[in-house]
Scaffold this motif. Structure first.
Motif, PDB file in Angstrom:
ATOM      1  N   MET A   1     -56.497 131.581 -20.500  1.00 28.92           N
ATOM      2  CA  MET A   1     -55.417 132.549 -20.416  1.00 28.92           C
ATOM      3  C   MET A   1     -55.185 133.189 -21.783  1.00 28.92           C
ATOM      4  N   LEU A   2     -54.501 134.352 -21.788  1.00 30.25           N
ATOM      5  CA  LEU A   2     -54.204 135.052 -23.032  1.00 30.25           C
ATOM      6  C   LEU A   2     -53.041 134.366 -23.724  1.00 30.25           C
ATOM      7  N   HIS A   3     -53.262 133.909 -24.948  1.00 34.03           N
ATOM      8  CA  HIS A   3     -52.224 133.179 -25.661  1.00 34.03           C
ATOM      9  C   HIS A   3     -51.269 134.127 -26.381  1.00 34.03           C
ATOM     10  N   ILE A   4     -50.035 133.674 -26.555  1.00 34.03           N
ATOM     11  CA  ILE A   4     -49.003 134.461 -27.217  1.00 34.03           C
ATOM     12  C   ILE A   4     -49.270 134.486 -28.719  1.00 34.03           C
ATOM     13  N   LYS A   5     -49.086 135.660 -29.335  1.00 29.74           N
ATOM     14  CA  LYS A   5     -49.306 135.802 -30.775  1.00 29.74           C
ATOM     15  C   LYS A   5     -48.069 136.397 -31.424  1.00 29.74           C
ATOM     16  N   GLN A   6     -48.002 136.293 -32.737  1.00 31.22           N
ATOM     17  CA  GLN A   6     -46.797 136.698 -33.461  1.00 31.22           C
ATOM     18  C   GLN A   6     -46.499 138.186 -33.338  1.00 31.22           C
ATOM     19  N   GLU A   7     -47.509 138.994 -33.099  1.00 30.94           N
ATOM     20  CA  GLU A   7     -47.285 140.439 -33.001  1.00 30.94           C
ATOM     21  C   GLU A   7     -46.839 140.881 -31.606  1.00 30.94           C
ATOM     22  N   HIS A   8     -46.797 139.965 -30.649  1.00 29.94           N
ATOM     23  CA  HIS A   8     -46.378 140.322 -29.296  1.00 29.94           C
ATOM     24  C   HIS A   8     -44.867 140.566 -29.239  1.00 29.94           C
ATOM     25  N   ILE A   9     -44.470 141.541 -28.415  1.00 29.61           N
ATOM     26  CA  ILE A   9     -43.045 141.814 -28.186  1.00 29.61           C
ATOM     27  C   ILE A   9     -42.480 140.681 -27.320  1.00 29.61           C
ATOM     28  N   LEU A  10     -41.487 139.976 -27.839  1.00 25.08           N
ATOM     29  CA  LEU A  10     -41.010 138.782 -27.136  1.00 25.08           C
ATOM     30  C   LEU A  10     -40.390 139.127 -25.786  1.00 25.08           C
ATOM     31  N   SER A  11     -39.690 140.243 -25.682  1.00 23.88           N
ATOM     32  CA  SER A  11     -39.088 140.613 -24.394  1.00 23.88           C
ATOM     33  C   SER A  11     -40.165 140.824 -23.327  1.00 23.88           C
ATOM     34  N   ASP A  12     -41.313 141.385 -23.723  1.00 25.16           N
ATOM     35  CA  ASP A  12     -42.424 141.548 -22.774  1.00 25.16           C
ATOM     36  C   ASP A  12     -42.948 140.190 -22.321  1.00 25.16           C
ATOM     37  N   VAL A  13     -43.057 139.266 -23.268  1.00 21.51           N
ATOM     38  CA  VAL A  13     -43.541 137.917 -22.946  1.00 21.51           C
ATOM     39  C   VAL A  13     -42.594 137.237 -21.968  1.00 21.51           C
ATOM     40  N   VAL A  14     -41.283 137.354 -22.216  1.00 20.44           N
ATOM     41  CA  VAL A  14     -40.297 136.688 -21.364  1.00 20.44           C
ATOM     42  C   VAL A  14     -40.276 137.303 -19.969  1.00 20.44           C
ATOM     43  N   GLN A  15     -40.422 138.638 -19.877  1.00 19.48           N
ATOM     44  CA  GLN A  15     -40.468 139.271 -18.565  1.00 19.48           C
ATOM     45  C   GLN A  15     -41.637 138.755 -17.742  1.00 19.48           C
ATOM     46  N   GLU A  16     -42.742 138.449 -18.411  1.00 16.63           N
ATOM     47  CA  GLU A  16     -43.922 137.931 -17.705  1.00 16.63           C
ATOM     48  C   GLU A  16     -43.796 136.439 -17.425  1.00 16.63           C
ATOM     49  N   HIS A  17     -43.086 135.712 -18.304  1.00 13.05           N
ATOM     50  CA  HIS A  17     -42.955 134.262 -18.166  1.00 13.05           C
ATOM     51  C   HIS A  17     -41.472 133.881 -18.272  1.00 13.05           C
ATOM     52  N   ILE A  18     -40.740 134.081 -17.188  1.00 13.54           N
ATOM     53  CA  ILE A  18     -39.301 133.804 -17.176  1.00 13.54           C
ATOM     54  C   ILE A  18     -39.020 132.338 -17.505  1.00 13.54           C
ATOM     55  N   SER A  19     -39.949 131.464 -17.169  1.00 18.59           N
ATOM     56  CA  SER A  19     -39.746 130.029 -17.391  1.00 18.59           C
ATOM     57  C   SER A  19     -39.614 129.677 -18.868  1.00 18.59           C
ATOM     58  N   LEU A  20     -39.939 130.625 -19.776  1.00 19.26           N
ATOM     59  CA  LEU A  20     -39.822 130.352 -21.204  1.00 19.26           C
ATOM     60  C   LEU A  20     -38.380 130.448 -21.706  1.00 19.26           C
ATOM     61  N   ILE A  21     -37.471 130.976 -20.907  1.00 19.11           N
ATOM     62  CA  ILE A  21     -36.092 131.176 -21.372  1.00 19.11           C
ATOM     63  C   ILE A  21     -35.457 129.884 -21.878  1.00 19.11           C
ATOM     64  N   PRO A  22     -35.503 128.772 -21.115  1.00 15.61           N
ATOM     65  CA  PRO A  22     -34.907 127.537 -21.654  1.00 15.61           C
ATOM     66  C   PRO A  22     -35.648 126.981 -22.864  1.00 15.61           C
ATOM     67  N   ILE A  23     -36.948 127.256 -22.964  1.00 11.50           N
ATOM     68  CA  ILE A  23     -37.709 126.798 -24.142  1.00 11.50           C
ATOM     69  C   ILE A  23     -37.220 127.545 -25.376  1.00 11.50           C
ATOM     70  N   LEU A  24     -37.067 128.856 -25.253  1.00 10.67           N
ATOM     71  CA  LEU A  24     -36.593 129.673 -26.376  1.00 10.67           C
ATOM     72  C   LEU A  24     -35.173 129.292 -26.777  1.00 10.67           C
ATOM     73  N   SER A  25     -34.349 128.911 -25.799  1.00  7.30           N
ATOM     74  CA  SER A  25     -32.960 128.551 -26.121  1.00  7.30           C
ATOM     75  C   SER A  25     -32.897 127.340 -27.032  1.00  7.30           C
ATOM     76  N   ARG A  26     -33.931 126.487 -26.982  1.00  6.18           N
ATOM     77  CA  ARG A  26     -33.965 125.299 -27.854  1.00  6.18           C
ATOM     78  C   ARG A  26     -34.211 125.678 -29.317  1.00  6.18           C
ATOM     79  N   PHE A  27     -34.584 126.937 -29.530  1.00  2.00           N
ATOM     80  CA  PHE A  27     -34.750 127.463 -30.886  1.00  2.00           C
ATOM     81  C   PHE A  27     -33.610 128.415 -31.259  1.00  2.00           C
TER      82      PHE A  27
END
Length: 244
Positions: A1-27
């Protein structure tokens, strides 16, 4: 799969992977992400970008083998992340599942043996997961943090290692049955439910159970591939320092 990189727009990543919301909240990252890149958000919040990417990619890809140099600071970040994950299971996900279960059982026919089985399995799940979390809080994570703090220079000396190392030869922790219990209760609901029940409520219950299952699987992979091997390295360093 395509891995997330630092230059990616985070809102785009979250729209594609909603399940990341609780992971991000831990940061401390909440929604309202605008069009900022991951690197920009990390810089604004003072976060370790590489560490965040390591966690996000490990969550999304079970086979992720990214290399991340080991430092005392990152060891402590890992302990913090595990602690926040445990708190999320205990105080958010388990109560959320209980709310869905209560509504589901209340609005389902009482003569269905499968429905009557579910609360008992979830009680055992709560007991098993709570016991693991409490062991982390009282024993594992305080010990881990103490070693990371006391052996900072030793850990730095081991920084040629990476956070993802082979933990296959480590002693396996006492079995935590949470993942198996989650699979059991989902199987009961999917295969053996009958009679009158609310389709929306059972979907909500299954969605909550599956979200916890995916999160736990990721967390347990991180424990086995990263936290426990680092603990092993630190304990070896402590033993060597005592011998010198």
């Amino acid at each position: 799969m395509l891995h997330i990189k630092q230059e990616h727009i985070l809102s785009d990543v979250v729209q594609e992977h909603i399940s990341l919301i609780p992971i991000l909240s831990r940061f401390g990252i909440r929604l309202g992400l605008k069009e900022l890149t991951i690197q920009e958000i990390c810089e604004a919040k003072g976060l370790d970008t590489d560490f965040l990417l390591h966690i996000l990619n490990s969550y999304l890809d079970p086979d992720f083998k990214g290399a991340l140099s080991l430092t005392p600071e990152r060891a402590l970040l890992l302990a913090d992340y595990m602690e926040r994950s445990n708190a999320f299971y205990r105080f958010a996900q388990l109560p959320n599942i209980e709310v869905h279960l209560h509504s589901f059982v209340k609005r389902s026919s009482q003569g269905n043996p499968a429905i009557q089985t579910v609360p008992h399995v979830l009680t055992e799940l709560k007991r098993s997961l709570t016991a693991r979390v409490e062991a982390d809080e009282k024993e594992l994570l305080p010990h881990f943090r103490e070693l990371a703090s006391d052996l900072g220079r030793r850990i730095t000396g081991l920084s040629d290692s990476v956070l993802v190392v082979d933990g296959s030869q480590l002693d396996v922790e006492a079995e935590d049955r949470s993942e198996a219990l989650l699979s059991d209760v989902m199987q009961v609901l999917v295969r053996h439910i009958s009679g009158d029940f609310d389709d929306n409520l059972i979907y909500g219950l299954l969605y909550s159970l599956n979200a916890l299952k995916i999160d736990l699987e990721s967390n347990n992979r991180l424990r086995q591939s990263t936290l426990l091997p680092i603990l092993h390295l630190m304990e070896q360093a402590e033993s060597q320092s005592r011998e010198e």
